[in-house]
Design an enzyme around this catalytic site. Structure first.
Site: not given
Ligand SMILES: O=C[C@H](O)COP(=O)(O)O
Length: 257
Positions: A32, A94
């Site tokens: 992502k 996702k």
């Molecule tokens: O899919 C999981 C997320 O990318 C978690 O990101 P984060 O730890 O910055 O909330």
């Protein structure tokens, strides 16, 4: 315990970060663009490059990618993005789900698609029990919780332990994996382990500064080591807390290309 949906998920934005995550022993590498919101999407060409690069380096673990932050009102765009991301060769797509009148139609439209989809419920404003129930009944391989507003604390600040426990239990009751994420930090590992999710997701915790900064290999290694001591990684220590069975590989629908 050989479920591909078990362990520590770390989000990466390009092949360099993916290789760092691989070197750190991350269980699930998730693609992502962290600078573009909770579920910021990457161009499909870049996703394909990372998939090919990792597989070429002998990475056999599961790979996921998000479709981007697409509003629930744009069902056609959501479905087109799912198809395009699935065609890149990732194992799991996702899709972020926000509560609202259109979300049920999105769940219903995603359910019959011939690829492994994990709906990610953004929990900042609480959970919609009817929507969750719909997703449980739709037989997705797993459901996940995350937060959109990373500057307002972690998942544990927006949902009560009891709500998290109920979410994990409901997933398991329906034969689904349960994933938890949302600005989680090393200090949350004990509380996470107590909830026995199938996988836990991180980005902010493996960056210095905010999640838009580069992934730090040392932090990712440290995260994997500590997660293992809590039984949250696939590479568990022998004495670690046991984690319930995840979703068997056979239950994952293959991704159509
Ligand atoms: O899919 C999981 C997320 O990318 C978690 O990101 P984060 O730890 O910055 O909330």
């Amino acid at each position: 315990m050989n479920s591909p949906l078990h362990g520590v998920l770390v989000s990466v934005r390009n092949l360099d970060e993916a290789c760092r995550a691989q070197a750190a022993g991350v269980d699930l590498i998730d693609l992502k663009e962290p600078a573009d919101g909770a579920l910021g999407g990457l161009p499909c060409a870049l996703i394909r490059e990372v998939v090919t690069g990792l597989r070429g380096r002998g990475h056999h673990g599961p790979l996921s990618a998000t479709i981007g932050d697409v509003p629930m009102t744009e069902l056609d765009t959501i479905l087109a993005r799912v198809q395009a991301v699935a065609a890149t060769g990732v194992d799991i797509v996702k899709v972020g789900i926000t509560s609202g009148p259109e979300a049920a139609a999105v769940i219903d439209a995603l359910a019959p698609l011939p690829c492994a989809i994990i709906p990610v419920f953004l929990a900042d404003d609480g959970l919609d029990p009817l929507l969750l129930d719909r997703a449980h009944r739709a037989r997705f391989p797993a459901l996940m919780l995350d937060t959109a507003r990373k500057d307002r604390g972690s998942l544990f600040d927006v949902l009560a332990q009891a709500e998290l426990r109920d979410f994990v239990s409901a997933c398991h009751r329906h034969g689904q994996g349960a994933g938890l994420a949302g600005a989680l930090r090393f200090r949350h590992l004990a509380d996470l382990a107590a909830l026995s999710p199938n996988y836990v997701g991180f980005r902010s915790a493996v960056c210095i500064g905010d999640r838009a900064q580069g992934l730090q290999t040392d932090l990712a290694r440290a995260l994997m080591a500590q997660a293992a001591t809590w039984g949250l990684s696939r590479k568990r220590r022998p004495h670690a807390i046991d984690v319930p069975m995840g979703v068997p590989v056979s239950q994952l629908r293959s991704v159509s290309t």
